[in-house]
Design a protein around this motif. Structure first.
Motif, PDB file in Angstrom:
ATOM      1  N   SER A 133       3.903  -1.510   3.956  1.00  0.00           N
ATOM      2  CA  SER A 133       4.455  -0.984   2.714  1.00  0.00           C
ATOM      3  C   SER A 133       4.889  -2.125   1.798  1.00  0.00           C
ATOM      4  O   SER A 133       4.822  -3.312   2.170  1.00  0.00           O
ATOM      5  CB  SER A 133       5.667  -0.097   3.021  1.00  0.00           C
ATOM      6  OG  SER A 133       6.753  -0.900   3.488  1.00  0.00           O
ATOM      7  N   ALA A 134       5.340  -1.774   0.612  1.00  0.00           N
ATOM      8  CA  ALA A 134       5.983  -2.762  -0.255  1.00  0.00           C
ATOM      9  C   ALA A 134       7.291  -3.197   0.395  1.00  0.00           C
ATOM     10  O   ALA A 134       7.884  -2.468   1.192  1.00  0.00           O
ATOM     11  CB  ALA A 134       6.238  -2.152  -1.628  1.00  0.00           C
ATOM     12  N   PRO A 135       7.779  -4.385   0.092  1.00  0.00           N
ATOM     13  CA  PRO A 135       9.030  -4.844   0.706  1.00  0.00           C
ATOM     14  C   PRO A 135      10.219  -4.021   0.233  1.00  0.00           C
ATOM     15  O   PRO A 135      10.269  -3.544  -0.905  1.00  0.00           O
ATOM     16  CB  PRO A 135       9.134  -6.299   0.233  1.00  0.00           C
ATOM     17  CG  PRO A 135       8.319  -6.370  -1.000  1.00  0.00           C
ATOM     18  CD  PRO A 135       7.202  -5.409  -0.807  1.00  0.00           C
ATOM     19  N   SER A 136      11.172  -3.856   1.111  1.00  0.00           N
ATOM     20  CA  SER A 136      12.390  -3.114   0.781  1.00  0.00           C
ATOM     21  C   SER A 136      13.254  -3.903  -0.186  1.00  0.00           C
ATOM     22  O   SER A 136      12.907  -5.018  -0.608  1.00  0.00           O
ATOM     23  CB  SER A 136      13.178  -2.828   2.064  1.00  0.00           C
ATOM     24  OG  SER A 136      13.718  -4.057   2.570  1.00  0.00           O
TER      25      SER A 136
ATOM     26  N   LEU B 193       0.823  -1.207   0.000  1.00  0.00           N
ATOM     27  CA  LEU B 193       0.000   0.000   0.000  1.00  0.00           C
ATOM     28  C   LEU B 193       0.860   1.262   0.000  1.00  0.00           C
ATOM     29  O   LEU B 193       0.447   2.301  -0.525  1.00  0.00           O
ATOM     30  CB  LEU B 193      -0.923  -0.006   1.211  1.00  0.00           C
ATOM     31  CG  LEU B 193      -2.012   1.070   1.230  1.00  0.00           C
ATOM     32  CD1 LEU B 193      -2.979   0.850   0.077  1.00  0.00           C
ATOM     33  CD2 LEU B 193      -2.763   1.074   2.552  1.00  0.00           C
ATOM     34  N   TYR B 194       2.080   1.202   0.573  1.00  0.00           N
ATOM     35  CA  TYR B 194       2.979   2.344   0.630  1.00  0.00           C
ATOM     36  C   TYR B 194       4.267   2.025  -0.128  1.00  0.00           C
ATOM     37  O   TYR B 194       4.568   0.867  -0.421  1.00  0.00           O
ATOM     38  CB  TYR B 194       3.318   2.700   2.082  1.00  0.00           C
ATOM     39  CG  TYR B 194       2.135   2.717   3.018  1.00  0.00           C
ATOM     40  CD1 TYR B 194       1.132   3.676   2.895  1.00  0.00           C
ATOM     41  CD2 TYR B 194       2.023   1.773   4.039  1.00  0.00           C
ATOM     42  CE1 TYR B 194       0.042   3.690   3.749  1.00  0.00           C
ATOM     43  CE2 TYR B 194       0.940   1.776   4.906  1.00  0.00           C
ATOM     44  CZ  TYR B 194      -0.043   2.734   4.757  1.00  0.00           C
ATOM     45  OH  TYR B 194      -1.120   2.736   5.605  1.00  0.00           O
TER      46      TYR B 194
ATOM     47  N   CYS C  46      12.577  -5.572   4.763  1.00  0.00           N
ATOM     48  CA  CYS C  46      11.877  -4.865   5.840  1.00  0.00           C
ATOM     49  C   CYS C  46      10.670  -4.129   5.281  1.00  0.00           C
ATOM     50  O   CYS C  46      10.549  -3.911   4.067  1.00  0.00           O
ATOM     51  CB  CYS C  46      12.813  -3.921   6.583  1.00  0.00           C
ATOM     52  SG  CYS C  46      13.280  -2.423   5.658  1.00  0.00           S
ATOM     53  N   TYR C  47       9.771  -3.742   6.193  1.00  0.00           N
ATOM     54  CA  TYR C  47       8.524  -3.068   5.835  1.00  0.00           C
ATOM     55  C   TYR C  47       8.302  -1.905   6.792  1.00  0.00           C
ATOM     56  O   TYR C  47       8.744  -1.935   7.956  1.00  0.00           O
ATOM     57  CB  TYR C  47       7.329  -4.020   5.921  1.00  0.00           C
ATOM     58  CG  TYR C  47       7.437  -5.253   5.066  1.00  0.00           C
ATOM     59  CD1 TYR C  47       6.864  -5.300   3.801  1.00  0.00           C
ATOM     60  CD2 TYR C  47       8.100  -6.392   5.531  1.00  0.00           C
ATOM     61  CE1 TYR C  47       6.943  -6.437   3.017  1.00  0.00           C
ATOM     62  CE2 TYR C  47       8.192  -7.528   4.752  1.00  0.00           C
ATOM     63  CZ  TYR C  47       7.615  -7.553   3.497  1.00  0.00           C
ATOM     64  OH  TYR C  47       7.705  -8.683   2.730  1.00  0.00           O
TER      65      TYR C  47
ATOM     66  N   SER D 244       6.495   8.763   6.801  1.00  0.00           N
ATOM     67  CA  SER D 244       6.801   8.847   8.223  1.00  0.00           C
ATOM     68  C   SER D 244       6.129   7.672   8.944  1.00  0.00           C
ATOM     69  O   SER D 244       5.046   7.805   9.515  1.00  0.00           O
ATOM     70  CB  SER D 244       6.317  10.185   8.791  1.00  0.00           C
ATOM     71  OG  SER D 244       6.613  10.272  10.173  1.00  0.00           O
ATOM     72  N   PHE D 245       6.780   6.505   8.886  1.00  0.00           N
ATOM     73  CA  PHE D 245       6.254   5.326   9.574  1.00  0.00           C
ATOM     74  C   PHE D 245       6.606   5.385  11.058  1.00  0.00           C
ATOM     75  O   PHE D 245       7.679   5.860  11.433  1.00  0.00           O
ATOM     76  CB  PHE D 245       6.833   4.049   8.970  1.00  0.00           C
ATOM     77  CG  PHE D 245       6.484   3.828   7.530  1.00  0.00           C
ATOM     78  CD1 PHE D 245       5.177   3.606   7.142  1.00  0.00           C
ATOM     79  CD2 PHE D 245       7.466   3.848   6.548  1.00  0.00           C
ATOM     80  CE1 PHE D 245       4.850   3.389   5.809  1.00  0.00           C
ATOM     81  CE2 PHE D 245       7.164   3.633   5.227  1.00  0.00           C
ATOM     82  CZ  PHE D 245       5.845   3.413   4.854  1.00  0.00           C
TER      83      PHE D 245
END
Length: 290
Positions: free
Chosen positions: A203-206, A120-121, A191-192, A150-151
């Motif tokens: 979020s999408a995976p790093s 989603l991010y 990471c997410y 800004s997580f």
């Protein structure tokens, strides 16, 4: 109350307590997700609920407003029931549990299964404070950072997606320290980033980061062993070559074989004697006439 009625009442009461005790001792179902509990946006997932062979009804539930509500039921005698979610989104992500019905009672609910939807991010960036190769017993730190979002929460996915480590009270970066590590820590990490208000939407995976845990000491010993085995093999080949040369080379006849051979030395001496005594006088006569 008549004694007969009292006895009948006690029998019914004891039988009811026994049945209730058996029902309460139903095995707790086991809930799991295939292939993983972290699913990309619009992806599919299979939820498995394992009960007993005598179970004839399974129920999948999701937590909403602090209360579990029914999602789907599966009817039929089976040990494992399958529930499929074909399209993961923000509505299907959440906290699930399951239960089964056997005889006339429901089992206790399973442990909670958290299904997370990702994508989603925008993806964060994963890095380490050192190299990607570490020794067993050392510690390693990961940094999960986002330059745009800004997580306030970050999660680190370990190899296979089996373990998710969550970092709290972060803004633009989450720090993770693993260790002391062993060989099982080797693998690809991602990471997410997510928000605490929506814990099941990530979020999408790093970018993927591969960690290698290696024991160079054991590798050195392995190399030494291979060298030793190679030298031993060369020595063995040399010995086999020497034995083959001796076997295929010229051989003297055995003693019993020598008895059948003519006495060449005596024949040679005899011919020499005949030559000396037979030809020498004639030679002397020729010398005297000359």
């Amino acid at each position: 109350m008549a004694p007969r009625n009292i006895t009948l009442f006690c029998l019914v009461l004891c039988l009811g307590q026994k049945i209730q005790a058996q029902d309460e001792n139903f095995p707790i179902p086991i809930i799991s997700a295939m292939p993983s509990s972290v699913i990309p946006w619009n992806g599919s997932v299979k939820i498995l609920c394992q009960g007993t062979l005598e179970s004839y009804l399974y129920q999948l539930e999701i937590l909403e407003n602090l209360t579990y509500k029914q999602v789907e039921k599966k009817l039929g005698f089976q040990e494992v029931a399958e529930f499929i979610i074909n399209h993961m989104d923000t509505n299907t992500a959440g906290r699930y549990q399951c239960r089964y019905k056997r005889e006339h009672r429901w089992s206790a609910p399973s442990e909670a299964l958290e299904l997370v939807v990702t994508g989603l991010y925008n993806k964060p960036f994963l890095s380490t404070d050192g190299g990607h190769v570490v020794m067993p017993g050392e510690n390693i730190s990961f940094q999960c950072s986002s330059a745009y979002m800004s997580f306030d929460r970050f999660s680190l996915s370990r190899p296979g997606g089996a373990t998710l480590s969550r970092h709290r009270d972060a803004r633009l970066q989450g720090d993770f320290t693993l260790g002391p590590v062993n060989l099982s820590f080797s693998g690809v990490y991602t990471c997410y980033g997510w928000h605490s208000g929506h814990p099941y939407v990530w979020s999408a995976p790093s970018n993927a980061l591969e960690l290698v845990v290696t024991d160079t000491t054991s590798q050195d010993h392995t190399t030494e062993n291979w060298v030793r085995m190679g030298v031993a093999g060369l020595v063995l080949l040399a010995l086999l070559a020497i034995l083959a040369e001796n076997r295929l080379g010229p051989q003297l006849p055995h003693q019993e074989d020598q008895q059948d051979l003519p006495d060449l030395s005596w024949s040679w001496q005899k011919s020499q004697t005949e030559w000396t005594f037979g030809l020498t006088p004639k030679d002397h006569q020729e010398d005297s006439w000359s």
